[in-house]
Design a protein around this motif. Structure first.
Motif, PDB file in Angstrom:
ATOM      1  N   TRP A 225      27.640 133.980  -1.463  1.00 24.06           N
ATOM      2  CA  TRP A 225      27.377 132.566  -1.735  1.00 24.06           C
ATOM      3  C   TRP A 225      27.509 132.249  -3.227  1.00 24.06           C
ATOM      4  O   TRP A 225      28.108 131.244  -3.609  1.00 24.06           O
ATOM      5  N   LEU A 226      26.955 133.112  -4.075  1.00 22.69           N
ATOM      6  CA  LEU A 226      27.036 132.883  -5.517  1.00 22.69           C
ATOM      7  C   LEU A 226      28.480 132.899  -6.005  1.00 22.69           C
ATOM      8  O   LEU A 226      28.885 132.090  -6.849  1.00 22.69           O
ATOM      9  N   ARG A 227      29.261 133.819  -5.469  1.00 17.13           N
ATOM     10  CA  ARG A 227      30.670 133.882  -5.873  1.00 17.13           C
ATOM     11  C   ARG A 227      31.418 132.600  -5.478  1.00 17.13           C
ATOM     12  O   ARG A 227      32.244 132.091  -6.234  1.00 17.13           O
ATOM     13  N   SER A 228      31.092 132.058  -4.306  1.00 16.75           N
ATOM     14  CA  SER A 228      31.771 130.830  -3.886  1.00 16.75           C
ATOM     15  C   SER A 228      31.375 129.655  -4.770  1.00 16.75           C
ATOM     16  O   SER A 228      32.209 128.809  -5.113  1.00 16.75           O
ATOM     17  N   VAL A 229      30.101 129.600  -5.171  1.00 14.43           N
ATOM     18  CA  VAL A 229      29.636 128.521  -6.059  1.00 14.43           C
ATOM     19  C   VAL A 229      30.297 128.634  -7.422  1.00 14.43           C
ATOM     20  O   VAL A 229      30.799 127.638  -7.977  1.00 14.43           O
ATOM     21  N   ILE A 230      30.312 129.839  -7.977  1.00 18.48           N
ATOM     22  CA  ILE A 230      30.919 130.047  -9.296  1.00 18.48           C
ATOM     23  C   ILE A 230      32.409 129.751  -9.255  1.00 18.48           C
ATOM     24  O   ILE A 230      32.975 129.144 -10.169  1.00 18.48           O
ATOM     25  N   GLN A 231      33.063 130.175  -8.174  1.00 15.13           N
ATOM     26  CA  GLN A 231      34.494 129.913  -8.024  1.00 15.13           C
ATOM     27  C   GLN A 231      34.777 128.413  -7.985  1.00 15.13           C
ATOM     28  O   GLN A 231      35.718 127.920  -8.625  1.00 15.13           O
ATOM     29  N   HIS A 232      33.965 127.669  -7.264  1.00 18.21           N
ATOM     30  CA  HIS A 232      34.143 126.217  -7.184  1.00 18.21           C
ATOM     31  C   HIS A 232      33.968 125.563  -8.554  1.00 18.21           C
ATOM     32  O   HIS A 232      34.744 124.677  -8.943  1.00 18.21           O
ATOM     33  N   ILE A 233      32.940 125.983  -9.286  1.00 19.03           N
ATOM     34  CA  ILE A 233      32.689 125.409 -10.611  1.00 19.03           C
ATOM     35  C   ILE A 233      33.839 125.731 -11.569  1.00 19.03           C
ATOM     36  O   ILE A 233      34.303 124.854 -12.321  1.00 19.03           O
ATOM     37  N   ARG A 234      34.304 126.964 -11.532  1.00 17.80           N
ATOM     38  CA  ARG A 234      35.385 127.361 -12.447  1.00 17.80           C
ATOM     39  C   ARG A 234      36.687 126.610 -12.116  1.00 17.80           C
ATOM     40  O   ARG A 234      37.409 126.191 -13.026  1.00 17.80           O
ATOM     41  N   GLU A 235      36.981 126.441 -10.845  1.00 18.95           N
ATOM     42  CA  GLU A 235      38.182 125.688 -10.483  1.00 18.95           C
ATOM     43  C   GLU A 235      38.071 124.226 -10.898  1.00 18.95           C
ATOM     44  O   GLU A 235      39.042 123.617 -11.366  1.00 18.95           O
TER      45      GLU A 235
END
Length: 341
Positions: A225-235
């Motif tokens: 879940w954390l990786r998906s949140v961070i990925q969304h923010i970075r994109e």
């Protein structure tokens, strides 16, 4: 001021009362303490008419005062768990004591800004249905700690490299009364905690390795879940993707790491463990996480699975990124003065 054997024995009795210890072996403890004092050349300090120096008497008194907390405690004494369930001869707290209200307030702090009290609050919350005076004393102890550290919080620095790290651990049979273990994990970003959890496991495990696998499973789910949140923010910000960068997840149990890397094997040692708990193996195979071993005393998740010595507790609290305002002010002052802190 001269200390006699009788006075030293009285000190030991006070220690027994203060620590709520059952047992009547304090005389054996005193004899052993005398042997240790003799070995330290401090035997004269507890004899009638002693001519020992004030310095030696002070050393002997400090030794006696802390001797009960040393290794001999387990040899002579049986210490009762202060957070055991209600006993038959104990009374429940009345409605005038706001135990549930205090637990709710502490849970809010533990979940959002104060990970350092997460384990203590989880432990005290277990007895919300039948709290006693012992449990209320635990609540007051946490409140006193918060009062002394009211300016402490999570410090997110803009100078550190933003990278996600995870730590997982389990406290085997942390609740011996119901044969349950404790799951603890924490994730840091830029060396400061962003997600953490301390919770009692819902099933009985058969070994410490079994409990560690359950803890790794819970940490892995949170990591996805954390990786998906961070990925969304970075994109959204036009930054590079982290899909090709596995998140390092630290664990201190070598057997657990070996089993996670090998995947589910229906053998004598693992056939009773549900295959779903080897979800971590799939994540590692797909290069989403990278499980690595870490020394137990460097595992930040220890903070969420067991009670720790004061020095270890303070070290881990600092390592998860918690700072007091006075510490930050000192660091800023040293920075401007060009000093090394």
């Amino acid at each position: 001021m001269q200390k006699t054997r009788k006075e030293m024995s009285n000190i030991a009795k006070l220690e027994f009362a203060a620590l709520d210890i059952s047992g009547k072996n304090y005389l054996s403890w005193i004899l052993d303490a005398e042997i240790h004092l003799d070995a330290m050349n401090l035997g004269n300090t507890i004899k009638e008419g002693n001519v020992a120096s004030q310095q030696d008497r002070a050393k002997a008194l400090i030794f006696i005062r802390h001797h009960i907390d040393a290794s001999l405690k387990s040899e002579y004494l049986t210490v009762k768990d202060p957070f055991r369930p209600k006993e038959e001869n104990e009374e429940l707290l009345g409605p005038e004591v706001s135990y549930l209200s205090a637990i709710g307030a502490l849970m809010y702090l533990a979940n959002y800004t104060r990970p350092d009290i997460a384990f203590s609050v989880n432990l005290l919350a277990r007895y919300s249905s039948a709290p006693t005076k012992r449990h209320w004393n635990g609540i007051k102890h946490v409140l006193r700690y918060l009062r002394g550290t009211c300016d402490m919080g999570l410090f997110y620095s803009k100078t550190l490299e933003p990278q996600l790290f995870g730590y997982a651990d389990a406290g085997y049979l942390s609740d011996p009364h119901k044969a349950r273990s404790q799951t603890g994990y924490i994730f840091t970003y830029g060396n400061t905690a962003i997600s953490w959890r301390s919770v009692k496991q819902t099933m009985v495990v058969t070994s410490s390795n079994h409990s560690e696998i359950l803890a790794m499973h819970e940490a892995s789910r949170e990591c996805v879940w954390l990786r998906s949140v961070i990925q969304h923010i970075r994109e959204s910000c036009g930054l590079s993707s982290i899909k090709n960068e596995p998140t390092v997840l630290y664990e201190d149990n070598a057997a657990c790491i070996a089993q996670v890397k090998g995947g589910y094997i229906k053998g004598d040692r693992t056939k009773h463990i549900s295959p779903k708990f080897f979800y971590t193996h799939e994540l590692q195979s797909s290069s989403e996480i990278n499980v690595q071993q870490i020394r137990s005393n460097d595992n930040l998740a220890d903070l969420f699975t067991k009670a720790l010595p004061t020095a270890t507790f303070k070290k881990l609290v600092r390592q998860i990124g918690m700072r007091q305002l006075k510490d930050l002010q000192n660091e800023v002052s040293c920075h401007y003065q060009g000093e090394h802190c």
